[in-house]
Design a protein around this motif. Structure first.
Motif, PDB file in Angstrom:
ATOM      1  N   ILE A 183       1.173  13.154  -0.081  1.00  0.00           N
ATOM      2  CA  ILE A 183      -0.275  13.518  -0.314  1.00  0.00           C
ATOM      3  C   ILE A 183      -0.843  14.948  -0.080  1.00  0.00           C
ATOM      4  O   ILE A 183      -1.660  15.534  -0.650  1.00  0.00           O
ATOM      5  CB  ILE A 183      -1.100  12.690   1.138  1.00  0.00           C
ATOM      6  CG1 ILE A 183      -1.079  11.199   0.867  1.00  0.00           C
ATOM      7  CG2 ILE A 183      -2.453  13.095   1.255  1.00  0.00           C
ATOM      8  CD1 ILE A 183      -1.420  10.238   2.059  1.00  0.00           C
ATOM      9  N   CYS A 194       0.698  -1.165  -0.012  1.00  0.00           N
ATOM     10  CA  CYS A 194       0.080  -0.125   0.045  1.00  0.00           C
ATOM     11  C   CYS A 194       0.986   1.391   0.037  1.00  0.00           C
ATOM     12  O   CYS A 194       0.780   2.274  -0.771  1.00  0.00           O
ATOM     13  CB  CYS A 194      -0.869   0.082   1.181  1.00  0.00           C
ATOM     14  SG  CYS A 194      -2.281  -1.385   1.070  1.00  0.00           S
ATOM     15  N   THR A 195       1.998   1.306   1.030  1.00  0.00           N
ATOM     16  CA  THR A 195       2.803   2.301   0.897  1.00  0.00           C
ATOM     17  C   THR A 195       3.522   2.638  -0.301  1.00  0.00           C
ATOM     18  O   THR A 195       3.727   3.850  -0.838  1.00  0.00           O
ATOM     19  CB  THR A 195       3.749   2.341   2.031  1.00  0.00           C
ATOM     20  OG1 THR A 195       2.956   2.035   3.365  1.00  0.00           O
ATOM     21  CG2 THR A 195       4.525   3.754   2.245  1.00  0.00           C
ATOM     22  N   ALA A 228       2.327   6.283  -7.319  1.00  0.00           N
ATOM     23  CA  ALA A 228       1.186   7.114  -7.962  1.00  0.00           C
ATOM     24  C   ALA A 228       1.614   8.596  -7.556  1.00  0.00           C
ATOM     25  O   ALA A 228       1.337   9.219  -8.626  1.00  0.00           O
ATOM     26  CB  ALA A 228       0.015   6.627  -7.226  1.00  0.00           C
ATOM     27  N   LEU A 229       1.801   8.591  -6.499  1.00  0.00           N
ATOM     28  CA  LEU A 229       1.957  10.270  -6.078  1.00  0.00           C
ATOM     29  C   LEU A 229       3.111  10.847  -6.630  1.00  0.00           C
ATOM     30  O   LEU A 229       3.258  11.927  -7.084  1.00  0.00           O
ATOM     31  CB  LEU A 229       2.015  10.388  -4.382  1.00  0.00           C
ATOM     32  CG  LEU A 229       0.666   9.966  -3.831  1.00  0.00           C
ATOM     33  CD1 LEU A 229       0.728  10.029  -2.355  1.00  0.00           C
ATOM     34  CD2 LEU A 229      -0.466  10.957  -4.193  1.00  0.00           C
ATOM     35  N   GLY A 279       3.046   1.423  -3.245  1.00  0.00           N
ATOM     36  CA  GLY A 279       1.902   1.961  -4.448  1.00  0.00           C
ATOM     37  C   GLY A 279       1.574   3.229  -4.337  1.00  0.00           C
ATOM     38  O   GLY A 279       1.502   3.902  -5.436  1.00  0.00           O
ATOM     39  N   LEU A 280       1.115   3.638  -3.078  1.00  0.00           N
ATOM     40  CA  LEU A 280       0.588   5.102  -3.152  1.00  0.00           C
ATOM     41  C   LEU A 280       1.847   5.970  -3.263  1.00  0.00           C
ATOM     42  O   LEU A 280       1.680   7.065  -4.099  1.00  0.00           O
ATOM     43  CB  LEU A 280       0.216   5.453  -1.690  1.00  0.00           C
ATOM     44  CG  LEU A 280      -0.521   6.848  -1.007  1.00  0.00           C
ATOM     45  CD1 LEU A 280      -1.644   7.039  -2.222  1.00  0.00           C
ATOM     46  CD2 LEU A 280      -1.022   6.676   0.181  1.00  0.00           C
ATOM     47  N   GLN A 281       2.851   5.709  -2.763  1.00  0.00           N
ATOM     48  CA  GLN A 281       4.106   6.647  -2.908  1.00  0.00           C
ATOM     49  C   GLN A 281       4.504   6.717  -4.635  1.00  0.00           C
ATOM     50  O   GLN A 281       4.732   7.942  -5.025  1.00  0.00           O
ATOM     51  CB  GLN A 281       5.411   6.457  -2.512  1.00  0.00           C
ATOM     52  CG  GLN A 281       5.275   6.584  -0.784  1.00  0.00           C
ATOM     53  CD  GLN A 281       6.629   6.054  -0.414  1.00  0.00           C
ATOM     54  OE1 GLN A 281       7.523   5.397  -0.841  1.00  0.00           O
ATOM     55  NE2 GLN A 281       6.704   6.209   1.129  1.00  0.00           N
ATOM     56  N   GLN A 315       2.746  11.397 -10.506  1.00  0.00           N
ATOM     57  CA  GLN A 315       2.107  12.700 -10.605  1.00  0.00           C
ATOM     58  C   GLN A 315       2.697  14.048 -10.361  1.00  0.00           C
ATOM     59  O   GLN A 315       2.770  15.146 -11.300  1.00  0.00           O
ATOM     60  CB  GLN A 315       0.853  12.652  -9.880  1.00  0.00           C
ATOM     61  CG  GLN A 315      -0.285  14.019 -10.084  1.00  0.00           C
ATOM     62  CD  GLN A 315      -1.420  13.700  -9.771  1.00  0.00           C
ATOM     63  OE1 GLN A 315      -1.985  12.750  -9.239  1.00  0.00           O
ATOM     64  NE2 GLN A 315      -2.182  15.037  -9.480  1.00  0.00           N
ATOM     65  N   THR A 317       4.954   9.722   2.867  1.00  0.00           N
ATOM     66  CA  THR A 317       3.813   9.558   2.243  1.00  0.00           C
ATOM     67  C   THR A 317       2.729  10.409   2.701  1.00  0.00           C
ATOM     68  O   THR A 317       2.074  11.230   1.678  1.00  0.00           O
ATOM     69  CB  THR A 317       3.205   8.218   2.603  1.00  0.00           C
ATOM     70  OG1 THR A 317       4.257   7.244   2.445  1.00  0.00           O
ATOM     71  CG2 THR A 317       1.708   7.994   1.864  1.00  0.00           C
ATOM     72  N   CYS A 318       2.854  11.266   3.840  1.00  0.00           N
ATOM     73  CA  CYS A 318       1.932  12.091   4.314  1.00  0.00           C
ATOM     74  C   CYS A 318       2.454  13.539   3.373  1.00  0.00           C
ATOM     75  O   CYS A 318       1.330  14.028   2.989  1.00  0.00           O
ATOM     76  CB  CYS A 318       1.894  12.389   5.734  1.00  0.00           C
ATOM     77  SG  CYS A 318       1.089  11.260   6.514  1.00  0.00           S
ATOM     78  N   CYS A 339       6.364   6.950   6.743  1.00  0.00           N
ATOM     79  CA  CYS A 339       5.158   7.658   7.054  1.00  0.00           C
ATOM     80  C   CYS A 339       5.108   9.238   6.655  1.00  0.00           C
ATOM     81  O   CYS A 339       4.127   9.755   6.095  1.00  0.00           O
ATOM     82  CB  CYS A 339       4.367   7.432   8.395  1.00  0.00           C
ATOM     83  SG  CYS A 339       3.989   5.543   8.632  1.00  0.00           S
TER      84      CYS A 339
END
Length: 250
Positions: A244, A127-128, A134-135, A130-132, A138, A240-241, A237
């Motif tokens: 976001i 999850c971490t 994608a972000l 994958g999210l990183q 972009q 990632t934050c 964390c």
């Protein structure tokens, strides 16, 4: 115990910090680095900026090749993991397994020490990362410079955790480095924040500390302090934050 006697920054702290947080082939005066203890941690943000610069360079190459944004993001995440030896990712996985897989502090610390990865660690990493990816993908299509700020500030966030929380295990990498003095933590945060602001990653100044604080509060409640794994989890964390916040506010 705080390493606060005769504290002042030295140029040698910079390669020591980079050598600790990465596998980059730098010449480090090992004896001086050991004698300095936790003092070089003020330069963690600079080490993060170097890692971020290399990751941004790879992202730029991906842009030049016309790769899709997700592929570029995966390149950024993969480059960071390769440069650092995935030390922070390992800390995140171990922390997730231990903090949520054990029933008491002793059991949680034993699980975190185990080199095997459990379901919490696997799901958390997927999850971490994958999210990183994608972000970062972009972000790279908009501006490459904030990558330096995100990676710098997220690593600087580890230092106040080292200062505020006692070592929960009493041994390991975090314990051997020592507990930074308050002025060391302050300088680390100011330097990391300055790099984030100059690079255009100003939303990270709000979001990165929130991510690190969440990890610190959880670790304090579940194991009574921090370990090297907890520091790695706080960096991930915070990173990632910060991402976001960047995508949401820029």
């Amino acid at each position: 115990m705080f390493n606060s006697d005769t504290w002042f920054p030295k140029w040698g702290d910079i390669p020591a910090a980079i050598g600790l947080l990465s596998r980059l082939p730098l010449r480090v005066d090992t004896q001086q680095a050991l004698a300095r203890g936790a003092h070089p941690s003020w330069a963690f943000g600079l080490a993060g900026a170097v890692i971020g610069a290399l990751a941004a360079l790879v992202a730029w190459m991906g842009l030049m090749l016309g790769l899709p944004s997700l592929a570029i993001g995966l390149l950024v995440v993969g480059t960071s993991a390769w440069i650092t030896g995935a030390i922070h990712h390992d800390g995140l996985a171990d922390s997730l397994d231990g903090l949520w897989g054990g029933w008491n502090p002793k059991q949680r610390l034993e699980i975190m020490k185990d080199s095997h990865i459990g379901v919490y660690g696997v799901v958390g990493l997927i999850c971490t990362l994958g999210l990183q990816a994608a972000l970062y993908g972009q972000l790279a299509t908009q501006n490459l410079w904030p990558i330096l700020g995100v990676m710098a500030l997220s690593r600087a966030m580890m230092v106040p955790l080292m200062t505020a929380l006692p070592n929960a295990r009493g041994k390991g990498l975090s314990a051997s480095v020592g507990r930074p003095a308050t002025q060391t933590a302050f300088m680390a945060v100011i330097l990391g924040g300055a790099i984030a602001a100059v690079s255009g990653a100003w939303p990270a100044l709000i979001c990165a500390p929130l991510g690190a604080l969440a990890v610190a509060a959880t670790a304090k409640r579940k194991i009574g302090g921090q370990t090297g794994d907890i520091l790695g989890a706080s960096q991930q964390c915070a990173e990632t934050c910060a991402l976001i916040g960047l995508i949401a506010l820029l």
